[in-house]
Write an enzyme that holds these catalytic residues in place. Structure first.
Site, short mmCIF file in Angstrom:
data_model
loop_
_atom_site.label_atom_id
_atom_site.label_comp_id
_atom_site.label_asym_id
_atom_site.label_seq_id
_atom_site.Cartn_x
_atom_site.Cartn_y
_atom_site.Cartn_z
N GLU A 1 2.27 1.69 -3.27
CA GLU A 1 1.05 2.18 -4.31
C GLU A 1 0.58 4.10 -4.08
OE1 GLU A 1 -3.11 3.76 -3.71
OE2 GLU A 1 -3.08 1.52 -3.05
N HIS A 2 1.43 4.12 -2.61
CA HIS A 2 1.12 6.01 -2.52
C HIS A 2 2.17 6.50 -3.46
CE1 HIS A 2 -1.44 7.00 -0.11
NE2 HIS A 2 -2.31 5.61 0.70
N HIS B 1 0.73 -0.96 -0.07
CA HIS B 1 -0.26 0.21 -0.30
C HIS B 1 0.67 0.98 -0.06
CE1 HIS B 1 -2.30 3.19 2.43
NE2 HIS B 1 -3.12 2.71 1.22
N GLU C 1 -4.80 8.80 6.66
CA GLU C 1 -5.05 7.89 5.53
C GLU C 1 -5.87 6.75 6.85
OE1 GLU C 1 -5.87 4.91 2.12
OE2 GLU C 1 -3.84 5.89 2.68
N GLU D 1 4.70 10.75 2.11
CA GLU D 1 3.75 10.12 2.08
C GLU D 1 3.36 8.80 3.83
OE1 GLU D 1 1.73 9.63 -0.66
OE2 GLU D 1 2.29 11.53 -0.59
#
Length: 472
Positions: A78-79, A75, A155, A148
């Site tokens: 992906e960021h 994940h 998030e 990030e």
């Protein structure tokens, strides 16, 4: 010849059997062409009359392939996708995408990481070049990694305020205790705080390999030209090996609790005498390739969905939902069939007042037991459920991005793409006896899992759940 396969065709025997049964429009649906490149990457195209093309790269690199030490890396990576490459800075990448009028997106699941792009068909060569670039040459600059990291932590805090997300993650944790399948996609905060640039690079080397990767393009494109373009742009990806899915032993269990964020942000709800509780109740399901996959989808449609805000209980075909509405037991209830490459989960999620949780659990378990009887589901009810199940699948292919996702998922999980006519046939072959069998031999023969978020008590015991699923 390194090219394998062409159109995904129904067999002659299946076509003959389907004559007069399958809607003619489904037999004319565009099939998918698939070619494997020299390095092992598969290229799949589906024609769609449109000025817009959608392209997606599907990589078997989700959280299920991680370890406790690197959980969250897929994940995180992906960021980092759109933060710049060795050929394009982040500013250059954003300027080029804007100039093309294109759209880029990415997401991570437990099974895969996906990079998506939409553009006008004339811009497809440059759009694919951008996708190939961000997958093969990310810079992963230290400054971007740190930026990030904070975005992901925010998030995670947001996810912790969503009771259904928390319940479903906990449901996985209990169901697949000790397996990577039980871990969250975002990973624990400790890991996110300590993932380094070297960790990300190591993950790319280990998982971003061509033999397990699929490039899907949906739109007004020529397959041969797309393959030639892909060969030029993606040939630098090493072949590697297709990852083996981890063992996912299933466990039953019960959990009651609160997300810390739910407690922090909603103290008034906790103080209520009868707060709303979010519950996930279910058991072991099926994988994508399981012979009972379609039977579980029809069962899912048989159970139906309930939302008190919409009302209309008197017109629902689902006995379970009519009873929920008549007794005012739940605010909402939705069944789920969650499939993975080697396992799956089946059950329902619902929101109800704490005082009603036990009653809803009992009603669900007794409905599953009732459906095992000969009168549990009539031919008419089954016919309606089969129609709803297929409609749900077809509606899920409503745009090119959804079609891309379906093709990529099927190639990763099944190594083929089922034509729409075959899907229709599979749904409509299911019989009442199939529904009774999967409930009796699978759903009711496996330990239940129940998770409640929003209370410290109120769930039935495992013994009570097992008792309710037996006919008496």
């Amino acid at each position: 010849n390194n090219e394998e396969a062409g159109r995904c065709m129904l067999s002659a025997a299946t076509l003959t059997a389907a004559a007069g049964r399958v809607p003619a429009s489904l037999l004319r649906s565009p099939c998918v062409q698939v070619t494997r490149l020299r390095n092992g990457l598969r290229v799949a195209t589906q024609h769609k009359a449109s000025e817009v093309v959608t392209a997606g790269v599907y990589i078997p690199a989700g959280s299920m392939y991680e370890t406790p030490q690197n959980n969250g890396t897929a994940h995180f990576l992906e960021h980092m996708a759109f933060k710049g490459t060795t050929r394009r800075s982040q500013a250059q990448l954003e300027h080029e995408v804007e100039g093309l009028g294109a759209q880029l997106n990415a997401y991570t699941s437990r099974e895969q990481t996906v990079f998506l792009a939409r553009s006008c068909k004339a811009a497809l060569p440059r759009t694919l070049d951008i996708l190939a670039d961000i997958i093969q040459r990310p810079t992963l600059e230290h400054r971007s990694v740190e930026s990030e990291r904070q975005t992901i932590i925010r998030e995670m805090e947001e996810v912790d305020t969503q009771s259904e997300e928390v319940a479903f993650d906990k449901f996985h944790e209990i169901s697949f205790k000790g397996s990577p399948m039980g871990a969250t996609i975002l990973g624990p905060v400790h890991n996110v705080r300590h993932i380094t640039r070297d960790d990300l690079r190591a993950y790319v080397r280990a998982h971003y390999t061509a033999s397990g990767m699929v490039l899907v393009v949906v739109g007004d494109v020529a397959h041969d030209k797309t393959v030639k373009l892909a060969q030029q742009l993606f040939e630098g990806i090493p072949t590697g090996e297709v990852p083996e899915p981890p063992a996912a032993n299933f466990h039953g269990g019960i959990y009651c609790g609160d997300s810390p964020k739910l407690l922090d942000t909603n103290p008034a709800a906790i103080a209520k005498a009868d707060p709303t509780v979010t519950v996930a109740l279910g058991t072991l399901g099926v994988s994508w390739s399981d012979a009972d996959f379609f039977a579980f989808q029809v069962l899912n449609a048989t159970l139906g969905s309930w939302d008190a805000m919409l009302g209309g209980r008197d017109y629902l075909t689902s006995r379970l939902c009519r009873e929920l509405g008549a007794r005012n037991l739940a605010e909402r209830l939705h069944p789920f069939v969650t499939c993975y490459v080697n396992t799956g989960l089946f059950g329902v999620t619902f929101a109800a007042r704490r005082s009603c949780v036990r009653s809803v659990c009992e009603l669900v378990m007794r409905e599953w037991a009732h459906l095992t009887t000969r009168g549990g589901i009539s031919s008419a009810e089954l016919g309606a459920a089969r129609a709803r199940a297929f409609a749900g699948y077809a509606l899920g292919l409503g745009n090119a991005t959804q079609q891309c996702d379906d093709i990529g998922r099927q190639l990763l999980a099944l190594n083929r793409v089922m034509p729409l006519a075959e899907v229709w046939l599979r749904f409509h072959e299911e019989k009442p006896s199939d529904i009774r069998r999967i409930l009796r031999e699978r759903v009711l023969a496996t330990p239940p899992v129940a998770v409640a978020i929003g209370c410290q008590s109120g769930l039935p015991t495992p013994e009570e759940l097992c008792q309710w699923r037996t006919l008496s």
